[in-house]
Motif scaffolding. Structure first.
Motif, mmCIF file in Angstrom:
data_model
loop_
_atom_site.group_PDB
_atom_site.id
_atom_site.type_symbol
_atom_site.label_atom_id
_atom_site.label_comp_id
_atom_site.label_asym_id
_atom_site.label_seq_id
_atom_site.Cartn_x
_atom_site.Cartn_y
_atom_site.Cartn_z
ATOM 1 N N ARG A 174 7.771 -2.825 1.247
ATOM 2 C CA ARG A 174 7.275 -4.160 0.880
ATOM 3 C C ARG A 174 6.467 -4.803 1.998
ATOM 4 O O ARG A 174 5.703 -5.728 1.752
ATOM 5 C CB ARG A 174 8.448 -5.048 0.509
ATOM 6 C CG ARG A 174 9.095 -4.646 -0.808
ATOM 7 C CD ARG A 174 9.571 -5.872 -1.512
ATOM 8 N NE ARG A 174 10.200 -5.596 -2.782
ATOM 9 C CZ ARG A 174 9.705 -6.062 -3.923
ATOM 10 N NH1 ARG A 174 8.584 -6.744 -3.941
ATOM 11 N NH2 ARG A 174 10.329 -5.832 -5.047
ATOM 12 N N VAL A 175 6.666 -4.308 3.227
ATOM 13 C CA VAL A 175 5.896 -4.836 4.353
ATOM 14 C C VAL A 175 4.411 -4.547 4.138
ATOM 15 O O VAL A 175 3.546 -5.345 4.500
ATOM 16 C CB VAL A 175 6.399 -4.209 5.666
ATOM 17 C CG1 VAL A 175 5.550 -4.662 6.845
ATOM 18 C CG2 VAL A 175 7.864 -4.570 5.895
ATOM 19 N N VAL B 238 3.121 -3.492 0.952
ATOM 20 C CA VAL B 238 2.694 -3.874 -0.395
ATOM 21 C C VAL B 238 2.811 -5.391 -0.488
ATOM 22 O O VAL B 238 3.846 -5.937 -0.810
ATOM 23 C CB VAL B 238 3.546 -3.168 -1.462
ATOM 24 C CG1 VAL B 238 3.101 -3.563 -2.852
ATOM 25 C CG2 VAL B 238 3.436 -1.661 -1.294
ATOM 26 N N ARG B 239 1.751 -6.089 -0.162
ATOM 27 C CA ARG B 239 1.839 -7.519 0.061
ATOM 28 C C ARG B 239 1.306 -8.356 -1.084
ATOM 29 O O ARG B 239 1.716 -9.484 -1.290
ATOM 30 C CB ARG B 239 1.071 -7.894 1.335
ATOM 31 C CG ARG B 239 1.677 -7.297 2.578
ATOM 32 C CD ARG B 239 1.362 -8.154 3.776
ATOM 33 N NE ARG B 239 1.726 -9.531 3.558
ATOM 34 C CZ ARG B 239 2.859 -10.083 4.004
ATOM 35 N NH1 ARG B 239 3.719 -9.373 4.665
ATOM 36 N NH2 ARG B 239 3.094 -11.352 3.783
ATOM 37 N N ILE C 57 16.160 -4.179 2.441
ATOM 38 C CA ILE C 57 14.745 -4.311 2.096
ATOM 39 C C ILE C 57 14.187 -5.385 3.013
ATOM 40 O O ILE C 57 14.690 -6.516 3.035
ATOM 41 C CB ILE C 57 14.556 -4.717 0.619
ATOM 42 C CG1 ILE C 57 15.048 -3.603 -0.305
ATOM 43 C CG2 ILE C 57 13.087 -5.007 0.317
ATOM 44 C CD1 ILE C 57 16.432 -3.814 -0.839
ATOM 45 N N TYR C 58 13.170 -5.031 3.792
ATOM 46 C CA TYR C 58 12.555 -6.040 4.643
ATOM 47 C C TYR C 58 11.279 -6.555 3.976
ATOM 48 O O TYR C 58 10.434 -5.771 3.571
ATOM 49 C CB TYR C 58 12.266 -5.475 6.039
ATOM 50 C CG TYR C 58 11.543 -6.472 6.925
ATOM 51 C CD1 TYR C 58 11.945 -7.805 6.941
ATOM 52 C CD2 TYR C 58 10.460 -6.095 7.710
ATOM 53 C CE1 TYR C 58 11.283 -8.739 7.715
ATOM 54 C CE2 TYR C 58 9.795 -7.027 8.490
ATOM 55 C CZ TYR C 58 10.206 -8.352 8.484
ATOM 56 O OH TYR C 58 9.540 -9.271 9.240
ATOM 57 N N SER C 59 11.171 -7.885 3.887
ATOM 58 C CA SER C 59 10.084 -8.488 3.110
ATOM 59 C C SER C 59 8.736 -8.432 3.815
ATOM 60 O O SER C 59 7.696 -8.505 3.180
ATOM 61 C CB SER C 59 10.405 -9.956 2.820
ATOM 62 O OG SER C 59 10.299 -10.721 4.015
ATOM 63 N N GLY C 60 8.766 -8.303 5.139
ATOM 64 C CA GLY C 60 7.539 -8.514 5.912
ATOM 65 C C GLY C 60 7.347 -10.001 6.162
ATOM 66 O O GLY C 60 8.055 -10.842 5.574
ATOM 67 N N ARG D 134 6.236 -14.830 3.876
ATOM 68 C CA ARG D 134 6.474 -14.788 2.440
ATOM 69 C C ARG D 134 6.791 -16.177 1.903
ATOM 70 O O ARG D 134 7.399 -16.996 2.587
ATOM 71 C CB ARG D 134 7.646 -13.851 2.139
ATOM 72 C CG ARG D 134 7.322 -12.392 2.452
ATOM 73 C CD ARG D 134 6.182 -11.891 1.617
ATOM 74 N NE ARG D 134 6.108 -10.425 1.626
ATOM 75 C CZ ARG D 134 5.363 -9.738 0.790
ATOM 76 N NH1 ARG D 134 4.606 -10.354 -0.106
ATOM 77 N NH2 ARG D 134 5.339 -8.431 0.838
#
Lengths: 318, 134
Positions: free
Chosen positions: A98-99, A101-102, B36-39, B42
């Protein structure tokens, strides 16, 4: 109402929380899973299933991000299954796709699920085949399945995908790598990503040369250059994937692939069930301990013991 | 059946510092959980959508920007909207630079626990295990 009935109703109503919970139950091997899968197998059959594989760091996740964009631009819906490795020591995992796929996180036409491989070594998780079926039953136009970063022999994806995209990046190997068996044999479409790097054209030439050695392709896998981080070449890549799917349909080869995926799913379940059956029976009546003792005393060898156990617990009554 | 605990480590808002988030992600991983890391950067809407699709048991937000009183209640609100219920089956945790005088407000607004600087990762993992909602 049973949990599985709730989930099944939710799947029929296309509720994303229901799909999410169904995936969890299937991945965890819950007793509810078989009821849900029964229904999913009835509903499935609409999605185009695309496998995306390649070494770690070639840009698979970034490419998925731009493929989502290209698919949505055309107005089609897309479900993504992204697999990352579990720790062999703790069973934990960091799922980091997900990092990259933004975009389109809150787009209703997109559903994204990260899976951990949970000790399974084929590049997917043990139950990814069933998870794909759930996504298909939900009715996405495309299902993208991104494998863990693969080495040379994690080729399970070819058993489940209609079309396999092998992603490479410049500078990762010479032509001997390209003629080895394994991952390069399973590509229906090849993609040289990070094509703004200097070695890209050379790598495309090496790939083309390798593919040219085979003269009697039914389908000659095309090689497409992309710069996924900028979306460059990605619509063209999607065209090539669609072309391949069209080719399969025309030659009635799609059914062949689908039946291959049934065989793979059946085989995986047979293996698990027979292994679990033999282990639990032999554990509970003490013959497993006895067998291990014989092994440590050097009286026999594993293959012979395995045959004995199989004969004892699987062949009786036949 | 092998029930795995799944955690979304989220970075809501505009701060670009995620060392803390990565440390806590790693600690959850080492405790056998799937993280799960969101980045970075967000929105609450994005984090809520991720939490639903990933079907996580825990949403752990790391926030150092000072905007926690705005962003975290919004995360909870979005989670309720996405899930279609006020009874969340997700544990909502917060960590980072959050003054003690704000903790009560956050708890009144649906955050289950707040972990400030200096909390041991072991404590966070133990709290999480003991307080799962499903």
């Amino acid at each position: 109402m049973y949990l599985h009935n709730q989930v099944i109703q939710g799947l029929r109503d296309r509720k994303r929380a229901a799909l999410a919970r169904a995936v969890t139950l299937v991945e965890d091997g819950s007793e509810h899973a078989q009821h849900i899968l029964e229904e999913a197998y009835r509903l499935k059959g609409r999605s185009k299933i695309i496998g995306i594989t390649g070494s770690p760091g070639v840009g698979k996740s970034t490419l998925v991000d731009s493929l989502i964009e290209a698919i949505r631009e055309r107005g089609d819906s897309v479900g993504v299954i992204a697999v990352d490795p579990s720790s062999p020591f703790t069973g934990g995992a960091i799922l980091g796709d997900r990092v990259r796929v933004r975009s389109r996180t809150t787009d209703d036409g997109v559903f994204f699920r990260s899976l951990a491989s949970r000790g399974y070594l084929g590049g997917l998780s043990r139950n990814t085949g069933d998870v794909i079926t759930l996504f298909d039953a939900f009715g996405f136009d495309y299902v993208l399945v991104e494998t863990v970063g693969t080495g040379q022999s994690e080729v399970d994806i070819m058993r489940y995908a209609h079309s396999v995209l092998v992603v490479m990046a410049p500078g990762l190997g010479d032509d001997i790598q390209a003629i080895k068996a394994g991952i390069l044999e399973i590509g229906d479409v090849f993609c040289v990503n990070k094509a703004d790097r200097p070695d890209a054209d050379r790598d495309v030439a090496v790939l083309e040369a390798m593919l040219g050695l085979n003269k009697d392709w039914q389908w000659r896998p095309p090689v497409v250059k992309t710069v996924a981080s900028q979306g460059k070449g990605v619509p063209e890549l999607l065209d090539k994937i669609d072309e391949h799917l069209g080719f399969l349909k025309q030659g009635n080869l799609l059914e062949e692939r689908v039946s291959r995926s049934y065989l793979a799913a059946l085989e995986a379940n047979l293996r698990r069930q027979t292994v679990e059956h033999v282990l639990s029976k032999s554990r509970s009546d003490g013959s497993l301990d006895c067998a291990l003792k014989q092994l440590s005393e050097g009286k026999t060898y594993p293959a012979a013991l395995a045959r004995q156990l199989v004969e004892k617990y699987l062949c009786s009554g036949v | 059946m092998d029930r795995k605990i799944r955690v979304l480590v989220g970075k809501p808002g505009l701060d670009g510092h995620d060392r803390g988030a990565k440390v806590i992600a790693r600690s959850f991983r080492d405790a056998g959980m799937e993280v799960i890391y969101s980045g970075l950067h967000r929105t609450p809407e994005e984090l809520a959508r991720m939490a639903v699709e990933e079907d996580v048991d825990v949403v752990a937000c790391s926030i150092l920007s000072g905007a926690h009183n705005t962003l975290l209640p919004r995360v909870v609100e979005c989670l309720k909207k996405e899930k279609g219920t006020d009874e969340l089956d997700v544990l909502v945790l917060a960590g980072g630079i959050i003054p003690v005088e704000d903790v009560e407000f956050l708890k009144q607004n649906g955050v289950d626990e707040v972990f400030g600087p200096g909390t041991s990762t072991q404590d966070i993992v133990e709290y999480t295990r003991a307080n799962l909602k499903r």
